[in-house]
Design a protein around this motif. Structure first.
Motif, PDB file in Angstrom:
ATOM      1  N   GLU A  43       0.648  -1.414   0.227  1.00 53.42           N
ATOM      2  CA  GLU A  43       0.340   0.072  -0.332  1.00 53.42           C
ATOM      3  C   GLU A  43       0.660   1.552  -0.038  1.00 53.42           C
ATOM      4  OE1 GLU A  43      -2.931  -0.249   3.566  1.00 53.42           O
ATOM      5  OE2 GLU A  43      -4.058  -1.595   2.035  1.00 53.42           O
ATOM      6  N   ALA A  44       2.009   0.998   0.529  1.00 55.37           N
ATOM      7  CA  ALA A  44       2.882   2.444   0.954  1.00 55.37           C
ATOM      8  C   ALA A  44       3.047   2.629  -0.628  1.00 55.37           C
ATOM      9  CB  ALA A  44       4.599   1.970   1.717  1.00 55.37           C
ATOM     10  N   ILE A  45       3.948   1.779  -2.015  1.00 57.92           N
ATOM     11  CA  ILE A  45       4.376   2.314  -2.617  1.00 57.92           C
ATOM     12  C   ILE A  45       3.591   2.567  -3.561  1.00 57.92           C
ATOM     13  CG2 ILE A  45       6.474   0.646  -1.993  1.00 57.92           C
ATOM     14  CD1 ILE A  45       4.675  -1.402  -4.835  1.00 57.92           C
ATOM     15  N   TYR A  46       2.479   1.850  -3.733  1.00 58.83           N
ATOM     16  CA  TYR A  46       1.442   2.573  -4.418  1.00 58.83           C
ATOM     17  C   TYR A  46       0.991   4.100  -3.910  1.00 58.83           C
ATOM     18  CZ  TYR A  46       0.485  -2.472  -6.053  1.00 58.83           C
ATOM     19  OH  TYR A  46       0.316  -3.359  -6.485  1.00 58.83           O
ATOM     20  N   ARG A  47       0.888   4.600  -2.147  1.00 61.36           N
ATOM     21  CA  ARG A  47       0.752   5.559  -1.955  1.00 61.36           C
ATOM     22  C   ARG A  47       1.869   6.239  -3.118  1.00 61.36           C
ATOM     23  NH1 ARG A  47      -1.530   3.412   2.621  1.00 61.36           N
ATOM     24  NH2 ARG A  47       0.444   3.499   3.860  1.00 61.36           N
ATOM     25  N   LEU A  48       2.630   6.469  -2.668  1.00 62.87           N
ATOM     26  CA  LEU A  48       4.095   6.539  -2.842  1.00 62.87           C
ATOM     27  C   LEU A  48       4.274   7.182  -4.857  1.00 62.87           C
ATOM     28  CD1 LEU A  48       6.810   7.844  -3.297  1.00 62.87           C
ATOM     29  CD2 LEU A  48       7.625   6.560  -3.150  1.00 62.87           C
ATOM     30  N   ARG A  49       3.749   6.073  -5.872  1.00 65.64           N
ATOM     31  CA  ARG A  49       3.220   6.371  -7.114  1.00 65.64           C
ATOM     32  C   ARG A  49       2.543   7.136  -6.991  1.00 65.64           C
ATOM     33  NH1 ARG A  49       1.592  -0.010  -9.599  1.00 65.64           N
ATOM     34  NH2 ARG A  49       3.475  -0.476  -9.262  1.00 65.64           N
ATOM     35  N   GLY A  64      -8.580   7.049  -3.184  1.00 69.22           N
ATOM     36  CA  GLY A  64      -7.572   6.227  -2.266  1.00 69.22           C
ATOM     37  C   GLY A  64      -6.565   6.530  -2.141  1.00 69.22           C
ATOM     38  N   GLY A  65      -5.823   6.739  -2.969  1.00 68.28           N
ATOM     39  CA  GLY A  65      -5.245   7.690  -3.096  1.00 68.28           C
ATOM     40  C   GLY A  65      -3.593   7.100  -2.969  1.00 68.28           C
ATOM     41  N   MET A  66      -4.042   5.531  -3.949  1.00 72.63           N
ATOM     42  CA  MET A  66      -2.867   5.038  -4.326  1.00 72.63           C
ATOM     43  C   MET A  66      -3.135   4.764  -5.662  1.00 72.63           C
ATOM     44  SD  MET A  66      -3.426   2.118  -1.534  1.00 72.63           S
ATOM     45  CE  MET A  66      -4.765   1.519  -1.042  1.00 72.63           C
ATOM     46  N   PHE A  67      -1.807   4.313  -6.437  1.00 74.01           N
ATOM     47  CA  PHE A  67      -1.618   4.114  -7.549  1.00 74.01           C
ATOM     48  C   PHE A  67      -1.408   2.334  -8.257  1.00 74.01           C
ATOM     49  CE2 PHE A  67      -1.275   5.645 -12.456  1.00 74.01           C
ATOM     50  CZ  PHE A  67      -0.796   4.832 -12.359  1.00 74.01           C
ATOM     51  N   GLU A  68      -2.196   1.450  -8.727  1.00 74.37           N
ATOM     52  CA  GLU A  68      -1.931   0.096  -8.714  1.00 74.37           C
ATOM     53  C   GLU A  68      -2.678  -0.378 -10.416  1.00 74.37           C
ATOM     54  OE1 GLU A  68      -3.879  -2.766  -6.650  1.00 74.37           O
ATOM     55  OE2 GLU A  68      -4.811  -1.052  -5.870  1.00 74.37           O
ATOM     56  N   GLY A  86      15.235   3.165   6.767  1.00 72.06           N
ATOM     57  CA  GLY A  86      13.987   3.308   7.328  1.00 72.06           C
ATOM     58  C   GLY A  86      12.763   3.872   6.433  1.00 72.06           C
ATOM     59  N   HIS A  87      12.769   5.157   5.763  1.00 69.20           N
ATOM     60  CA  HIS A  87      11.465   5.900   5.164  1.00 69.20           C
ATOM     61  C   HIS A  87      12.080   4.779   3.794  1.00 69.20           C
ATOM     62  CE1 HIS A  87      11.801   8.077   8.701  1.00 69.20           C
ATOM     63  NE2 HIS A  87      12.931   8.306   8.745  1.00 69.20           N
ATOM     64  N   LEU A  88      10.985   4.731   2.983  1.00 73.90           N
ATOM     65  CA  LEU A  88      10.620   4.717   1.711  1.00 73.90           C
ATOM     66  C   LEU A  88      11.112   6.205   0.338  1.00 73.90           C
ATOM     67  CD1 LEU A  88       9.732   3.205  -0.370  1.00 73.90           C
ATOM     68  CD2 LEU A  88       7.159   3.958   0.162  1.00 73.90           C
ATOM     69  N   VAL A  89      11.642   5.913  -0.287  1.00 70.25           N
ATOM     70  CA  VAL A  89      12.072   7.238  -1.060  1.00 70.25           C
ATOM     71  C   VAL A  89      12.364   6.575  -2.170  1.00 70.25           C
ATOM     72  CG1 VAL A  89      13.786   7.809   1.054  1.00 70.25           C
ATOM     73  CG2 VAL A  89      14.678   6.233  -1.000  1.00 70.25           C
ATOM     74  N   SER A  90      11.736   6.057  -2.436  1.00 69.88           N
ATOM     75  CA  SER A  90      11.209   5.827  -3.970  1.00 69.88           C
ATOM     76  C   SER A  90      10.833   4.076  -4.661  1.00 69.88           C
ATOM     77  CB  SER A  90      12.097   6.097  -5.183  1.00 69.88           C
ATOM     78  OG  SER A  90      13.284   5.209  -4.747  1.00 69.88           O
ATOM     79  N   THR A  91      10.417   4.095  -5.644  1.00 74.51           N
ATOM     80  CA  THR A  91       9.854   2.771  -6.239  1.00 74.51           C
ATOM     81  C   THR A  91       9.420   2.172  -6.943  1.00 74.51           C
ATOM     82  OG1 THR A  91       8.027   1.052  -5.776  1.00 74.51           O
ATOM     83  CG2 THR A  91       7.227   3.297  -6.416  1.00 74.51           C
ATOM     84  N   LEU A  92       9.984   1.556  -7.530  1.00 69.90           N
ATOM     85  CA  LEU A  92      10.666   0.858  -9.371  1.00 69.90           C
ATOM     86  C   LEU A  92      10.021  -0.053  -9.650  1.00 69.90           C
ATOM     87  CD1 LEU A  92      11.888   1.447 -12.036  1.00 69.90           C
ATOM     88  CD2 LEU A  92      13.507   0.586 -11.254  1.00 69.90           C
ATOM     89  N   ARG A  93       8.673  -0.877 -10.411  1.00 70.78           N
ATOM     90  CA  ARG A  93       8.332  -1.792 -10.764  1.00 70.78           C
ATOM     91  C   ARG A  93       9.167  -2.527 -12.408  1.00 70.78           C
ATOM     92  NH1 ARG A  93       2.615  -2.353 -12.810  1.00 70.78           N
ATOM     93  NH2 ARG A  93       3.620  -1.441 -14.520  1.00 70.78           N
ATOM     94  N   LEU A  94       9.505  -3.917 -12.374  1.00 76.36           N
ATOM     95  CA  LEU A  94      10.486  -4.473 -13.585  1.00 76.36           C
ATOM     96  C   LEU A  94       9.677  -5.770 -13.908  1.00 76.36           C
ATOM     97  CD1 LEU A  94      14.504  -4.524 -12.428  1.00 76.36           C
ATOM     98  CD2 LEU A  94      13.174  -3.033 -13.214  1.00 76.36           C
ATOM     99  N   HIS A  95       9.473  -5.853 -15.229  1.00 75.14           N
ATOM    100  CA  HIS A  95       9.026  -6.898 -15.448  1.00 75.14           C
ATOM    101  C   HIS A  95       9.520  -7.891 -16.372  1.00 75.14           C
ATOM    102  CE1 HIS A  95       4.774  -4.567 -14.761  1.00 75.14           C
ATOM    103  NE2 HIS A  95       4.417  -6.071 -14.617  1.00 75.14           N
TER     104      HIS A  95
END
Length: 254
Positions: A43-49, A64-68, A86-95
């Protein structure tokens, strides 16, 4: 005169690379990568996105404020969170794209580039949903390097034909400079976002692969780190798998 200018420019570039490498090696001591498949971290990475995309005009309001999206839970999908102290600073998805698993948003957006090559047996990494929280960045300009290091770990593990990244054209100079990325399409509609994105290819040939790692050694990784990141997507795991960067241990492990 032109030779002298080129020599000065090359020297300045080398000094900048050296300073960047020293800084990034120090920052990696504070970094943790998490392979996320469920729970609060997902949920945290979806909110960050969502927050990142709204701030940059990449998407409109979402309840809902989340991007999935429908590509998040595919068996060839790897969702990562990058944590600094310990703080979420970025996110990335790979396929990881193969003839058996030809599923990702870029395959849908750019079939004229990817479909035939996948059918021939080429393999690719598709990097999407890159998002950052600049307010938590440990220093200006470092989050792209900390995050895109995941792509180079994937390179080392899969040794795919190429990596594809759909980006805004204004970001192309960064990818061309550090990854020798080549533009494959004009900007066009891309699933889930508002601005047009162009597809850029980063060659997986040995020359380009070693050039990047020799120039930016903080992108290096040990086989153990590579296996932890990509050995098993474990799509149903509720607890995220935490991985510590191993660039500084690479020389000893080689």
């Amino acid at each position: 005169m032109d030779v002298a200018r080129k020599s000065v420019s090359a020297g300045a570039s080398a000094r900048m690379d050296s300073a960047l490498n020293q800084s990034m090696m120090q920052l990696l001591d504070h970094v943790e990568y998490r392979l996320i498949t469920g729970g609060e971290d997902l949920e945290a990475i979806y909110r960050l996105r969502y927050n990142s995309y709204r701030r940059s005009g990449m998407c409109g309001p979402i309840a809902g404020g989340m991007f999935e999206d429908r590509w998040d839970n595919l068996p060839n999908s790897y969702r990562f969170g990058v944590y600094f102290d310990g703080h979420l600073v970025s996110t990335l998805r790979l396929h990881h794209l193969t003839r058996e698993h030809p599923y990702s948003p870029s395959v849908d957006a750019y079939p004229e580039i990817l479909a035939e090559r996948l059918a021939r047996g080429e393999t690719f990494i598709d990097g999407t949903r890159f998002a950052t929280d600049p307010d938590l960045a440990p220093a200006p300009g470092v989050l792209p390097f900390l995050t895109l290091r995941i792509c180079m770990v994937a390179y080392c593990y899969f040794r795919q034909t190429a990596m594809f990244i759909p980006i805004k054209l204004e970001h192309s100079a960064f990818y061309a400079r550090f990854f020798s990325a080549k533009q494959m399409t004009e900007g066009k509609s891309f699933p889930g976002v508002i601005p047009p994105l162009a597809l850029f290819e980063i060659s997986g040939n040995e020359e380009n692969f070693h050039r990047i790692l020799d120039r930016l050694p903080f992108f290096r990784s040990t086989p153990m780190e590579q296996r932890l990141m990509f050995g098993n997507p474990a799509i149903n795991r509720l607890t995220p798998l935490s991985i510590v960067p191993t660039a500084k241990f690479f020389r000893a492990a080689a």
